[in-house]
Write an enzyme that holds these catalytic residues in place. Structure first.
Site, PDB file in Angstrom:
ATOM      1  CG  ASP A 186       2.071   0.678   8.018  1.00  0.00           C
ATOM      2  OD1 ASP A 186       1.698   0.150   6.967  1.00  0.00           O
ATOM      3  OD2 ASP A 186       1.296   0.900   8.974  1.00  0.00           O
ATOM      4  CG  ASP A 217       1.215  -3.497   5.171  1.00  0.00           C
ATOM      5  OD1 ASP A 217       2.062  -2.608   5.421  1.00  0.00           O
ATOM      6  OD2 ASP A 217       0.017  -3.406   5.479  1.00  0.00           O
ATOM      7  CG  HIS A 222      -0.579   3.244  12.311  1.00  0.00           C
ATOM      8  ND1 HIS A 222      -1.466   2.316  12.806  1.00  0.00           N
ATOM      9  CD2 HIS A 222      -0.283   2.836  11.054  1.00  0.00           C
ATOM     10  CE1 HIS A 222      -1.696   1.388  11.889  1.00  0.00           C
ATOM     11  NE2 HIS A 222      -0.974   1.678  10.812  1.00  0.00           N
ATOM     12  CG  HIS A 262      -0.554   0.110   2.518  1.00  0.00           C
ATOM     13  ND1 HIS A 262      -0.386   1.317   3.153  1.00  0.00           N
ATOM     14  CD2 HIS A 262      -0.240  -0.839   3.441  1.00  0.00           C
ATOM     15  CE1 HIS A 262       0.007   1.106   4.401  1.00  0.00           C
ATOM     16  NE2 HIS A 262       0.120  -0.191   4.599  1.00  0.00           N
ATOM     17  CD  GLU A 290      -3.469  -1.131   4.824  1.00  0.00           C
ATOM     18  OE1 GLU A 290      -3.502  -2.200   5.446  1.00  0.00           O
ATOM     19  OE2 GLU A 290      -3.076  -0.058   5.360  1.00  0.00           O
ATOM     20  CD  GLU A 291      -2.033   2.472   7.304  1.00  0.00           C
ATOM     21  OE1 GLU A 291      -2.755   1.900   8.132  1.00  0.00           O
ATOM     22  OE2 GLU A 291      -0.815   2.307   7.243  1.00  0.00           O
TER      23      GLU A 291
HETATM   24  N1  BES Z   1       0.686  -2.444   8.048  1.00  0.00           N
HETATM   25  C1  BES Z   1      -0.515  -2.469   8.808  1.00  0.00           C
HETATM   26  C2  BES Z   1      -0.943  -3.866   9.186  1.00  0.00           C
HETATM   27  C3  BES Z   1      -0.174  -4.512  10.261  1.00  0.00           C
HETATM   28  C4  BES Z   1       0.173  -3.813  11.402  1.00  0.00           C
HETATM   29  C5  BES Z   1       0.111  -5.849  10.152  1.00  0.00           C
HETATM   30  C6  BES Z   1       0.849  -4.477  12.407  1.00  0.00           C
HETATM   31  C7  BES Z   1       0.760  -6.492  11.156  1.00  0.00           C
HETATM   32  C8  BES Z   1       1.135  -5.810  12.287  1.00  0.00           C
HETATM   33  C9  BES Z   1      -1.660  -1.861   8.030  1.00  0.00           C
HETATM   34  O1  BES Z   1      -1.255  -0.789   7.244  1.00  0.00           O
HETATM   35  C10 BES Z   1      -2.697  -1.374   9.004  1.00  0.00           C
HETATM   36  O2  BES Z   1      -2.429  -0.473   9.749  1.00  0.00           O
HETATM   37  N2  BES Z   1      -3.862  -1.964   9.025  1.00  0.00           N
HETATM   38  C11 BES Z   1      -4.905  -1.545   9.926  1.00  0.00           C
HETATM   39  C12 BES Z   1      -6.179  -2.204   9.528  1.00  0.00           C
HETATM   40  C13 BES Z   1      -6.736  -1.658   8.239  1.00  0.00           C
HETATM   41  C14 BES Z   1      -7.856  -2.505   7.758  1.00  0.00           C
HETATM   42  C15 BES Z   1      -7.202  -0.241   8.431  1.00  0.00           C
HETATM   43  C16 BES Z   1      -4.583  -1.951  11.338  1.00  0.00           C
HETATM   44  O3  BES Z   1      -3.741  -2.808  11.556  1.00  0.00           O
HETATM   45  O4  BES Z   1      -5.202  -1.409  12.244  1.00  0.00           O
HETATM   46 ZN    ZN Z   2      -0.691   0.747   8.940  1.00  0.00          ZN
END
Ligand code: BES
Ligand code: ZN
Length: 428
Positions: free
Chosen positions: A238, A300, A382, A218, A272-273
């Site tokens: 990220d 990711d 984040h 992403h 994606e976020e």
């Molecule tokens: N890169 C993260 C996902 C992630 C974080 C995987 C930590 C493994 C460990 C991704 O960009 C993310 O932040 N995803 C969100 C969910 C998304 C559906 C909004 C999250 O993890 O809260």
């Molecule tokens: Zn993220």
């Protein structure tokens, strides 16, 4: 397929790099509703205090889910609450209308149904893959992460400059394909992605062009805890790391003159976020168009390691068991002899774009960074501190991931007869 070519977008913007004022996409409205699809667990633990009008559903794959309503501007809070209350990436999908959320839930495809689609994965293309592996250069990956994490205040989908990283990735990827008329790139819009576009670069297959191999990451970033649209969100790990890793794999493959038998697509997903929006728009459109995707690899977060744990981790959930086994077999064939080790990680309900493909019935897998000795991951995601400086100022950890991307491309995409690494006369 709904796509916008770069020329069309440039016309829309006036000049490349100017802010998109309107265009084909809906303007961001902070108080418009967002319909969140989550697990019941995530709803109860993290959404309960802010979401309204919750309704329980059983999705098309047989999972219990909850559809609830928040305001668009609360989506970053949703992510933050999941991380702080559940101490994991919970994952969710978000939609602009309840009808879209309902349709999405209804159409979810079970992993068992995915597994029943017969796709045979083989490892027999060492002639192409082996010479690629030592060509991966850490400094190239570093430079791409550096650009993406420093040239913009953030890559948040609703920020003023949200289209700029999309355009840069489009131009950078296409720039690696100079002189190749079998390679093309498009900006792929998504109605809920503001002015941010996903990017798709395609290398057309010579023998089975209708069979598509996808490698994705992403392109957006987010920082939580303040004014999301204006905050510094470098998103180096990220997921600039995933984009940079794919960029280097693409460079190595194209520099070798490689042409695949199947069509190979590189995808940089928007938004994606805030609920996997860019990838879901693509997976949905491919599904509607009846396109055949034979395998998806998501990268990711690839660049953080602290401690002695495994160097790469294979995601265990929201992905296809057969493809997971195949990725593990690729690791054994190509990476294990060089030294790294492979572990596993479980995310929760759809924490990254691999879940968009899975839920639309396509076989998908994800590789994830080493993290720390406690099974954790980069502590600064984040936040304004997701920078190279906090990852040893190196892209060294991503090199193995670029090699895995090359193994995946070479073995799922195969090599056209009569091209470098291909058979001289292939009878197929
Ligand atoms: N890169 C993260 C996902 C992630 C974080 C995987 C930590 C493994 C460990 C991704 O960009 C993310 O932040 N995803 C969100 C969910 C998304 C559906 C909004 C999250 O993890 O809260
Ligand atoms: Zn993220």
């Amino acid at each position: 397929m709904k796509t916008i070519r770069i020329a069309a977008l440039a016309a829309l913007l006036g000049t490349t790099g100017a802010h998109a004022q309107s265009g084909t996409q809906a303007a961001y409205d902070a108080f418009a509703p967002a319909y969140v699809v989550s697990s019941p667990d995530t709803y109860h633990k993290s959404l309960g205090g802010i979401a309204r009008n919750a309704q329980s559903r059983r999705d098309g794959a047989g999972n219990d889910v909850v559809i609830s309503e928040v305001s668009q501007h609360q989506l970053p809070d949703v992510t933050e609450r999941i991380h702080s209350r559940e101490r994991r990436c919970g994952g969710f999908f978000s939609f602009e209308t309840r009808a879209e959320a309902e349709a999405f839930v209804h159409s979810a495809v079970s992993p068992a149904a995915v597994a029943s689609i017969p796709i045979v994965y083989t490892i027999d293309n060492q002639a192409t893959v082996m010479p690629w592996l030592p060509q991966v250069r850490e400094d190239n990956i570093y430079r791409t992460i550096k650009h993406l994490s420093t040239a913009y205040q953030n890559r948040y989908y609703a920020s003023a400059n949200a289209h700029a990283p999309s355009v840069w990735i489009h131009d950078t990827w296409l720039g690696l394909a100079a002189g190749r008329d079998d390679v093309s790139a498009v900006l792929f819009p998504c109605s809920a992605c503001g002015n941010q576009y996903s990017v798709i670069l395609s290398i057309e297959g010579s023998e089975n062009p209708d069979e598509i191999v996808v490698l994705g990451a992403h392109l957006d970033s987010i920082a939580l805890g303040g004014n999301t649209k204006a905050m510094l969100a470098p998103g180096a790990d990220d997921d600039a790391s995933g984009i940079a890793t794919l960029t280097e794999a693409l460079r190595v493959a194209l520099a070798s003159g490689w042409k695949p038998k199947r069509t190979v697509m590189f995808m940089a997903y928007a938004a994606e976020e805030v609920g996997l929006r860019g990838s879901l728009a693509i997976a949905e459109s491919f599904k509607t168009d009846g396109r055949k995707v034979v395998g998806v690899l998501q990268l990711d977060m690839t660049n953080y390691k602290s401690g002695n744990g495994p160097d790469l981790r294979l995601m265990t959930d929201n992905s296809d068991p057969a493809l997971q086994s195949f990725v593990a077999a690729l690791f054994e064939e190509y990476l294990a002899p060089i030294g790294p080790t492979l572990g596993s990680f479980t995310c929760g309900y759809g924490c990254s774009d691999h879940a968009s493909w899975t839920i639309k019935g396509y076989p998908s897998a994800m590789l994830f960074e080493a993290g720390d000795d406690d099974g954790g991951y980069f502590p600064y995601i984040h936040s304004p501190h997701d920078k190279l400086e906090n990852m040893g100022d190196s892209a060294g950890r991503s090199v193995y991931f670029a090699q895995m991307a090359l193994a995946f491309m070479g073995e799922v995409g195969k090599t056209a007869a009569g091209t470098p690494g291909g058979r001289v006369a292939d009878a197929r």
